[in-house]
Design an enzyme around this catalytic site. Structure first.
Site, mmCIF file in Angstrom:
data_model
loop_
_atom_site.group_PDB
_atom_site.id
_atom_site.type_symbol
_atom_site.label_atom_id
_atom_site.label_comp_id
_atom_site.label_asym_id
_atom_site.label_seq_id
_atom_site.Cartn_x
_atom_site.Cartn_y
_atom_site.Cartn_z
ATOM 1 N N GLY A 9 1.026 -1.050 0.051
ATOM 2 C CA GLY A 9 0.044 0.183 -0.235
ATOM 3 C C GLY A 9 0.947 1.211 -0.140
ATOM 4 O O GLY A 9 0.634 2.162 0.710
ATOM 5 N N GLY A 12 -0.374 5.005 -0.934
ATOM 6 C CA GLY A 12 -1.329 5.686 -0.356
ATOM 7 C C GLY A 12 -0.746 6.755 0.664
ATOM 8 O O GLY A 12 0.421 7.152 0.476
ATOM 9 N N GLN A 13 -1.500 7.312 1.196
ATOM 10 C CA GLN A 13 -1.501 8.633 1.906
ATOM 11 C C GLN A 13 -0.230 8.319 2.974
ATOM 12 O O GLN A 13 0.743 9.051 3.103
ATOM 13 C CB GLN A 13 -2.714 9.059 2.832
ATOM 14 C CG GLN A 13 -2.607 10.653 3.394
ATOM 15 C CD GLN A 13 -3.434 10.895 4.407
ATOM 16 O OE1 GLN A 13 -4.270 10.134 4.770
ATOM 17 N NE2 GLN A 13 -3.571 12.111 5.129
ATOM 18 N N ASP A 35 2.336 -2.026 -4.187
ATOM 19 C CA ASP A 35 0.856 -1.454 -4.211
ATOM 20 C C ASP A 35 0.367 -2.000 -5.795
ATOM 21 O O ASP A 35 0.957 -2.516 -6.451
ATOM 22 C CB ASP A 35 0.833 0.104 -4.559
ATOM 23 C CG ASP A 35 -0.275 0.767 -3.892
ATOM 24 O OD1 ASP A 35 -1.596 0.567 -4.536
ATOM 25 O OD2 ASP A 35 -0.573 1.228 -2.902
ATOM 26 N N ILE A 36 -1.089 -1.792 -5.836
ATOM 27 C CA ILE A 36 -1.673 -1.957 -7.137
ATOM 28 C C ILE A 36 -1.338 -1.056 -8.115
ATOM 29 O O ILE A 36 -1.758 -1.368 -9.253
ATOM 30 C CB ILE A 36 -3.091 -2.481 -6.997
ATOM 31 C CG1 ILE A 36 -3.877 -1.425 -6.217
ATOM 32 C CG2 ILE A 36 -3.641 -3.719 -6.393
ATOM 33 C CD1 ILE A 36 -5.338 -1.603 -6.078
ATOM 34 N N ASP A 53 -1.290 -7.031 -5.636
ATOM 35 C CA ASP A 53 -2.313 -7.095 -5.218
ATOM 36 C C ASP A 53 -2.435 -7.887 -3.949
ATOM 37 O O ASP A 53 -2.061 -9.225 -4.180
ATOM 38 C CB ASP A 53 -3.493 -7.789 -6.228
ATOM 39 C CG ASP A 53 -4.843 -7.700 -5.655
ATOM 40 O OD1 ASP A 53 -5.161 -7.672 -4.373
ATOM 41 O OD2 ASP A 53 -5.929 -8.305 -6.434
ATOM 42 N N ILE A 54 -2.618 -7.448 -2.799
ATOM 43 C CA ILE A 54 -2.273 -8.288 -1.490
ATOM 44 C C ILE A 54 -3.457 -9.277 -1.365
ATOM 45 O O ILE A 54 -2.993 -10.226 -0.424
ATOM 46 C CB ILE A 54 -2.380 -7.176 -0.261
ATOM 47 C CG1 ILE A 54 -2.176 -7.962 1.044
ATOM 48 C CG2 ILE A 54 -3.599 -6.581 -0.018
ATOM 49 C CD1 ILE A 54 -0.541 -8.385 1.283
ATOM 50 N N TYR A 143 -16.209 -0.130 7.819
ATOM 51 C CA TYR A 143 -14.505 0.116 8.074
ATOM 52 C C TYR A 143 -14.385 -0.271 9.369
ATOM 53 O O TYR A 143 -13.211 -0.838 10.039
ATOM 54 C CB TYR A 143 -14.115 1.399 7.639
ATOM 55 C CG TYR A 143 -12.783 1.956 7.956
ATOM 56 C CD1 TYR A 143 -11.778 1.527 7.310
ATOM 57 C CD2 TYR A 143 -12.732 2.777 8.940
ATOM 58 C CE1 TYR A 143 -10.531 1.971 7.514
ATOM 59 C CE2 TYR A 143 -11.468 3.302 9.363
ATOM 60 C CZ TYR A 143 -10.222 2.878 8.537
ATOM 61 O OH TYR A 143 -8.866 3.258 8.493
ATOM 62 N N LYS A 147 -11.863 -3.054 11.252
ATOM 63 C CA LYS A 147 -10.675 -2.812 12.162
ATOM 64 C C LYS A 147 -10.883 -3.423 13.311
ATOM 65 O O LYS A 147 -9.890 -3.964 13.937
ATOM 66 C CB LYS A 147 -10.609 -1.306 12.442
ATOM 67 C CG LYS A 147 -10.172 -0.595 10.984
ATOM 68 C CD LYS A 147 -8.620 -0.870 10.551
ATOM 69 C CE LYS A 147 -8.263 -0.157 9.585
ATOM 70 N NZ LYS A 147 -7.033 -0.665 8.872
HETATM 71 P P1 NAD Z 1 -4.795 5.005 1.495
HETATM 72 O O1 NAD Z 1 -6.133 4.656 0.938
HETATM 73 O O2 NAD Z 1 -4.215 6.576 1.067
HETATM 74 O O3 NAD Z 1 -3.759 3.945 0.619
HETATM 75 C C1 NAD Z 1 -4.116 2.617 0.728
HETATM 76 C C2 NAD Z 1 -3.327 2.189 -0.321
HETATM 77 O O4 NAD Z 1 -3.498 0.605 -0.681
HETATM 78 C C3 NAD Z 1 -3.558 2.851 -1.789
HETATM 79 O O5 NAD Z 1 -2.325 3.293 -2.545
HETATM 80 C C4 NAD Z 1 -4.224 1.685 -2.497
HETATM 81 O O6 NAD Z 1 -3.709 1.772 -4.095
HETATM 82 C C5 NAD Z 1 -3.617 0.244 -2.107
HETATM 83 N N1 NAD Z 1 -4.508 -0.744 -2.241
HETATM 84 C C6 NAD Z 1 -5.838 -1.284 -2.252
HETATM 85 N N2 NAD Z 1 -6.099 -2.339 -2.670
HETATM 86 C C7 NAD Z 1 -4.820 -2.736 -2.768
HETATM 87 C C8 NAD Z 1 -4.597 -4.239 -3.033
HETATM 88 N N3 NAD Z 1 -5.730 -4.955 -3.284
HETATM 89 N N4 NAD Z 1 -3.348 -4.714 -2.867
HETATM 90 C C9 NAD Z 1 -2.480 -3.686 -2.595
HETATM 91 N N5 NAD Z 1 -2.610 -2.390 -2.498
HETATM 92 C C10 NAD Z 1 -3.972 -1.987 -2.380
HETATM 93 O O7 NAD Z 1 -4.757 4.669 2.966
HETATM 94 P P2 NAD Z 1 -3.854 5.310 4.087
HETATM 95 O O8 NAD Z 1 -4.566 6.447 4.588
HETATM 96 O O9 NAD Z 1 -2.546 5.395 3.515
HETATM 97 O O10 NAD Z 1 -3.929 4.302 5.147
HETATM 98 C C11 NAD Z 1 -3.188 3.189 5.290
HETATM 99 C C12 NAD Z 1 -3.736 2.393 6.429
HETATM 100 O O11 NAD Z 1 -3.819 3.171 7.786
HETATM 101 C C13 NAD Z 1 -5.002 1.779 6.332
HETATM 102 O O12 NAD Z 1 -5.228 0.663 6.815
HETATM 103 C C14 NAD Z 1 -5.942 2.710 6.922
HETATM 104 O O13 NAD Z 1 -7.234 2.021 7.501
HETATM 105 C C15 NAD Z 1 -5.290 3.008 8.263
HETATM 106 N N6 NAD Z 1 -5.592 4.392 8.609
HETATM 107 C C16 NAD Z 1 -5.444 5.409 8.063
HETATM 108 C C17 NAD Z 1 -5.791 6.680 8.572
HETATM 109 C C18 NAD Z 1 -5.624 8.014 7.937
HETATM 110 O O14 NAD Z 1 -6.093 9.220 8.431
HETATM 111 N N7 NAD Z 1 -5.105 7.947 6.786
HETATM 112 C C19 NAD Z 1 -6.294 6.663 9.664
HETATM 113 C C20 NAD Z 1 -6.420 5.193 10.611
HETATM 114 C C21 NAD Z 1 -6.008 4.317 9.814
HETATM 115 N N1 SER Z 2 -8.732 8.803 8.651
HETATM 116 C C1 SER Z 2 -9.581 7.563 8.516
HETATM 117 C C2 SER Z 2 -10.744 7.564 8.083
HETATM 118 O O1 SER Z 2 -11.362 8.674 7.963
HETATM 119 C C3 SER Z 2 -9.749 6.926 10.078
HETATM 120 O O2 SER Z 2 -9.644 5.671 10.174
HETATM 121 O O3 SER Z 2 -11.540 6.613 7.443
#
Ligand code: NAD
Ligand code: SER
Length: 322
Positions: A9, A12-13, A35-36, A53-54, A143, A147
């Site tokens: 992943g 992602g962010q 990542d995908i 793809d995980i 979601y 979790k």
């Molecule tokens: P994001 O959506 O920005 O990134 C997720 C990444 O996963 C993306 O780049 C996407 O292309 C990739 N992805 C999707 N499907 C996939 C697959 N089948 N195989 C491989 N990669 C795949 O999410 P994020 O904000 O970076 O969050 C990462 C983790 O942190 C998640 O588990 C999220 O629940 C958790 N989290 C994030 C936040 C937040 O505010 N960003 C808060 C709480 C928890």
């Molecule tokens: N930032 C995340 C969301 O809003 C919290 O897990 O989904």
């Protein structure tokens, strides 16, 4: 022998920032991004990247063997707002990804896992202020349910199979290097971009919706700190509460106004309001502080100052390049 790390992943962010920080610490050739979709230019140029793809267990295993991986940071997931739009897809991805990685550790093919949980494990019946580590968890989003289930499975795999899995319940994360991926807290990133570009923002959460948030620099530091802590210090194997800053759209807009003259915020709540209303306003993270020495550094003012300086620079560079 040093560990090789796989980040799943990485586009992602969080992944966009975490991969670069891990590469700085452990070396570019030890941290494999996956990542995908392709990751940022900086990630693609500084080390190895695999399309993965995980949910494809065979490909995951072949990448683990090819790169001699011993640690996985599993970031792939569907976040809260997007998950409500496709509930069975979100449930399948969020759970299957975790099982695939937990089972690799159960079979002793990898040694350590980081998997993030979220404030979304809490729900409308949870105490809202300084929410304790152990309290009512009755999430009412797909979601949040995924979790909470993930947390129970992490603890189960630790207890039954001695899997070294570590987790934190991230609050909403705010950073300038990457965009959020479909969550309820996304407004707190969007507002900065719109303030700089348009001097105006329409928030999809109402003005007094206070939520737990954290600057990305703090979140990345917490992630690496919990992974580096001695195993015996990690006494909670479900997931740790983690606290940064709590604020609402009105408060962040007041702070942004100090940087952008004439900035205007409007409010037009949508379906994400109900999700936000089900979450806590602030978090008690005393056990993270006690067990692995966690302490956040950023308050609303310092975060806003950094976001503004960096984003203004980023937009200026982009327009200079045109
Ligand atoms: P994001 O959506 O920005 O990134 C997720 C990444 O996963 C993306 O780049 C996407 O292309 C990739 N992805 C999707 N499907 C996939 C697959 N089948 N195989 C491989 N990669 C795949 O999410 P994020 O904000 O970076 O969050 C990462 C983790 O942190 C998640 O588990 C999220 O629940 C958790 N989290 C994030 C936040 C937040 O505010 N960003 C808060 C709480 C928890
Ligand atoms: N930032 C995340 C969301 O809003 C919290 O897990 O989904």
């Amino acid at each position: 022998m040093q560990d090789n790390i796989l980040v799943v992943g990485s586009s992602g962010q969080i992944g966009t920032e975490l991969v670069l920080e891990l590469r700085k610490i452990y070396g570019n050739d030890r941290v494999i991004a996956s990542d995908i979709v392709r990751s940022s230019q900086e990630i693609m140029n500084s080390g190895q990247f695999e399309i993965l793809d995980i949910t494809d267990n065979k490909k995951l295993l072949s990448i683990v063997k090819k790169h001699n991986i011993s640690q996985i940071y599993l970031l792939a997931a569907i976040l809260s707002a997007n998950a409500e739009k496709n509930i069975s897809f979100a449930w399948d991805l969020n759970m299957k990804s975790l099982f695939n990685v937990l089972n690799l550790a159960k079979e002793k093919l990898i040694k350590k896992i980081f998997w993030p949980s979220s404030i979304a494990v809490f729900g409308p019946t949870t105490p809202k202020n300084l929410t304790p580590q152990y309290t009512i968890t009755e999430p009412n989003t797909v979601y949040g349910i995924s979790k909470l289930s993930g947390e129970r499975w992490c603890e189960y795999y630790f207890n039954k199979f001695n899997v070294d899995v570590r987790s934190i319940r991230y609050p909403g994360l705010i950073g300038w290097k990457s965009n959020p991926g479909g969550g309820t807290t996304d407004y707190a990133v969007e507002i900065f971009h719109q303030a700089i570009q348009k001097k105006a923002y329409t928030s999809f959460l109402s003005e007094h919706t206070t939520l737990p948030m954290m600057y990305m620099t703090d979140a990345i530091r917490a992630t690496i700190q919990i992974m580096e802590a001695p195993s015996e210090n990690i006494k909670i194997r479900s997931s740790y509460n983690l606290a940064g800053i709590s604020f609402n759209p009105k408060e962040i807009s007041n702070e942004i106004s100090k940087h952008i003259e004439g900035f205007k915020i409007n409010y037009s709540a949508d379906f994400r309001q109900e999700i936000a209303d089900s979450w806590p306003q602030s978090i008690n993270d005393s056990l993270s502080r006690e067990h692995w020495n966690w302490k956040s550094k950023y308050n609303l003012k310092i975060m806003t100052d950094e976001m503004m300086i960096n984003l203004k620079n980023k937009y200026k560079l982009a327009s200079d390049e045109k």
